[in-house]
Write an enzyme that holds these catalytic residues in place. Structure first.
Site, mmCIF file in Angstrom:
data_model
loop_
_atom_site.group_PDB
_atom_site.id
_atom_site.type_symbol
_atom_site.label_atom_id
_atom_site.label_comp_id
_atom_site.label_asym_id
_atom_site.label_seq_id
_atom_site.Cartn_x
_atom_site.Cartn_y
_atom_site.Cartn_z
ATOM 1 N N VAL A 18 0.822 -1.207 0.000
ATOM 2 C CA VAL A 18 0.000 0.000 0.000
ATOM 3 C C VAL A 18 0.856 1.258 0.000
ATOM 4 O O VAL A 18 0.656 2.170 -0.810
ATOM 5 C CB VAL A 18 -0.942 0.009 1.227
ATOM 6 C CG1 VAL A 18 -1.682 1.334 1.328
ATOM 7 C CG2 VAL A 18 -1.921 -1.143 1.142
ATOM 8 N N ASP A 36 10.317 3.177 6.595
ATOM 9 C CA ASP A 36 9.988 1.810 6.980
ATOM 10 C C ASP A 36 11.036 1.339 7.979
ATOM 11 O O ASP A 36 12.225 1.697 7.868
ATOM 12 C CB ASP A 36 9.966 0.890 5.759
ATOM 13 C CG ASP A 36 9.176 -0.389 6.013
ATOM 14 O OD1 ASP A 36 8.072 -0.521 5.459
ATOM 15 O OD2 ASP A 36 9.662 -1.255 6.776
ATOM 16 N N ARG A 41 14.599 -3.495 3.349
ATOM 17 C CA ARG A 41 13.617 -2.959 2.406
ATOM 18 C C ARG A 41 14.029 -1.569 1.935
ATOM 19 O O ARG A 41 13.977 -1.261 0.741
ATOM 20 C CB ARG A 41 12.247 -2.914 3.085
ATOM 21 C CG ARG A 41 11.141 -2.187 2.317
ATOM 22 C CD ARG A 41 10.638 -2.993 1.174
ATOM 23 N NE ARG A 41 9.371 -2.481 0.658
ATOM 24 C CZ ARG A 41 8.953 -2.654 -0.583
ATOM 25 N NH1 ARG A 41 9.700 -3.330 -1.447
ATOM 26 N NH2 ARG A 41 7.793 -2.185 -0.982
ATOM 27 N N THR A 87 -2.457 -4.114 9.387
ATOM 28 C CA THR A 87 -3.349 -4.340 10.533
ATOM 29 C C THR A 87 -3.830 -5.788 10.468
ATOM 30 O O THR A 87 -4.939 -6.059 9.970
ATOM 31 C CB THR A 87 -4.542 -3.365 10.517
ATOM 32 O OG1 THR A 87 -5.057 -3.273 9.178
ATOM 33 C CG2 THR A 87 -4.127 -1.992 10.996
ATOM 34 N N THR A 122 -6.483 -0.539 7.400
ATOM 35 C CA THR A 122 -7.862 -0.969 7.646
ATOM 36 C C THR A 122 -8.086 -1.212 9.134
ATOM 37 O O THR A 122 -7.335 -1.955 9.772
ATOM 38 C CB THR A 122 -8.164 -2.249 6.872
ATOM 39 O OG1 THR A 122 -7.950 -1.998 5.479
ATOM 40 C CG2 THR A 122 -9.596 -2.687 7.094
ATOM 41 N N CYS A 262 -6.659 -8.607 3.216
ATOM 42 C CA CYS A 262 -7.892 -7.826 3.322
ATOM 43 C C CYS A 262 -9.133 -8.683 3.562
ATOM 44 O O CYS A 262 -9.707 -8.653 4.639
ATOM 45 C CB CYS A 262 -8.073 -6.976 2.056
ATOM 46 S SG CYS A 262 -6.807 -5.701 1.855
ATOM 47 N N ARG A 333 0.773 -13.105 2.136
ATOM 48 C CA ARG A 333 0.121 -12.771 3.402
ATOM 49 C C ARG A 333 -1.221 -13.480 3.537
ATOM 50 O O ARG A 333 -2.071 -13.402 2.664
ATOM 51 C CB ARG A 333 -0.091 -11.259 3.505
ATOM 52 C CG ARG A 333 1.186 -10.446 3.618
ATOM 53 C CD ARG A 333 0.899 -8.968 3.603
ATOM 54 N NE ARG A 333 0.265 -8.566 2.346
ATOM 55 C CZ ARG A 333 -0.222 -7.340 2.121
ATOM 56 N NH1 ARG A 333 -0.170 -6.417 3.068
ATOM 57 N NH2 ARG A 333 -0.767 -7.041 0.944
#
Length: 424
Positions: A18, A36, A41, A87, A122, A262, A333
């Site tokens: 995202v 981050d 990364r 989240t 979220t 999600c 994920r």
């Protein structure tokens, strides 16, 4: 009152699927820091490499005002903070707000008067103002709507989708005061050509996000339940859906595994909040139970078909094609494919997992699954779990990997009907 766009210096906190695409867009227009805590990364991004494959090297180079860091002290120069951390849920299906609260602490330490903090992660309705704002106030010594302002703009990234990217998806926005809401809306409008929808409150924006995926989850759960019913009737679900789909208002959902960050997670945020205020959801949790149980159903069907064909299940070699949660992306994920692998292990089968998109080191660390190249003439069964484009070519020569007596289970309705013994 928030600052105007002319003085905006942005920071994006969390550079995953995202955060990075968003940071790239802001970095074309505003001085922007991509932050981050993962130093590896950050180093890779400085070298122009995005392991998520969401952003190309060229796109990174075109974001001329964007720089990357893992040092929180460098955030002091920023006045607009966009939080895009994960989240997840814990092992008990409860919201795990630790990444979000940790990010709030990091941002709170560098807030200055007039700063704006926008959350994209979220959450359940109320989390921004009830969970995050107190941390921002405690760490900064400032009061919300006096010293700083907050907003919520739910992420709508569809990982692996090159047709619907961040700039092409309408953005919902909101703010803690009317002035803050207008500023946040104009901030996103300046980089999102698809436009924005200004919600009347932060809670409305939070609720809108969490029900988007809850609605999809329930629709898929319905089709999954129908697939289980039709399986017992000896009816091909794909044939039923093709026939029903001739009606103009029939929704084109398909059965399958429901994973990812999600759809398989967000409903639990809503049900957690509902239970905390004394309402016990029934339909939403029923849908979750169906979708979470699909791996067990798949393995049960596979084992029964193997037994019908006279294949000894214990010691059988099974090839699982795909481990990412969706096709044509490396995102593992909350993938439900590892559930299938674990279920099959209960029958003492020998399992090889092949996925040209996933990174073996990540699947080993997350699920204990090492990826391998498939062997020829080796498998009693093949489970096509993810519809990667690469598997289209593989489908034409699938027989080369099979033993003389074998079972092919197509979970994605991806193979021609004559190539699969079972279809979900």
């Amino acid at each position: 009152m928030p600052m105007d766009l002319q003085t905006t210096q942005a920071a994006v906190i969390g550079l995953g699927y995202v955060g990075l695409p968003l940071a790239v867009e802001f970095g074309k227009k505003y001085p922007t820091i991509g932050f981050d805590i993962n130093k590896a990364r950050i180093q890779a991004l400085k070298e122009g490499k995005d392991a998520t494959l969401e952003v190309s090297t060229q796109e990174l180079s075109e974001s001329t005002k964007l720089r990357f860091t893992s040092n929180p002290d460098e955030l002091c120069s920023c006045n607009v903070f966009v939080v895009t951390v994960p989240t997840p849920i814990d092992e008990y299906k409860r919201p795990d707000l630790r990444p979000l609260l940790g990010a709030s602490e990091t941002v709170g330490k560098v807030l200055t008067k007039g700063s704006v903090v926008i959350f994209e992660s979220t959450v359940y309705p109320g989390a921004t103002e009830e969970d995050c704002v107190p941390i921002l106030e405690a760490e900064s010594g400032l009061k919300v709507n006096e010293g700083f302002f907050v907003g919520y703009s739910p992420e709508r990234i569809n990982t692996g989708d090159k047709q619907h990217r961040v700039t092409q998806i309408l953005k919902v926005t909101s703010g803690s005061t009317p002035e803050a809401a207008r500023f946040i809306d104009s901030f996103y409008q300046s980089v999102i050509p698809a436009g924005t929808h200004l919600a009347p409150s932060i809670k409305v924006a939070e609720a809108a996000k969490v029900i988007e995926n809850t609605q999809r989850d329930l629709n898929i759960a319905l089709i999954n339940e129908l697939a289980m019913i039709f399986s017992k009737m000896g009816i091909d679900t794909s044939d039923v859906l093709a026939a029903a789909g001739t009606k103009w208002n029939f929704l084109p959902f398909k059965p399958g595994l429901v994973g990812g960050h999600c759809i398989g997670v967000d409903p639990y945020y809503l049900t957690h909040k509902a239970q905390s205020i004394g309402y016990h959801p029934e339909v939403i949790l029923a849908g979750r139970r169906i979708n979470d149980g699909m791996s067990e159903f798949v393995v049960s069907e596979l084992v029964k078909e193997m037994l019908r064909k006279g294949i000894q299940v214990a010691g059988a070699r099974i090839l699982v094609l795909g481990v990412t949660f969706k096709e044509n992306c490396p995102d593992i994920r909350n993938s439900r494919v590892p559930d299938i692998v674990e279920e099959l292990k209960e029958f003492n089968t020998l399992i090889d997992v092949y996925d040209p998109w996933a990174i073996s080191a990540e699947t080993e660390a997350e699920y204990g699954i090492s990826l391998v190249e498939p062997e020829k003439n080796a498998y009693n069964a093949v489970v096509l779990a993810v519809a990667h484009d690469e598997f289209r070519q593989l489908a034409d020569n699938l027989e080369q990997y099979l033993l003389e007596t074998s079972v092919v289970y197509d979970l994605k309705q991806f193979l021609p009907s004559d190539k699969a013994n079972l279809r979900l």
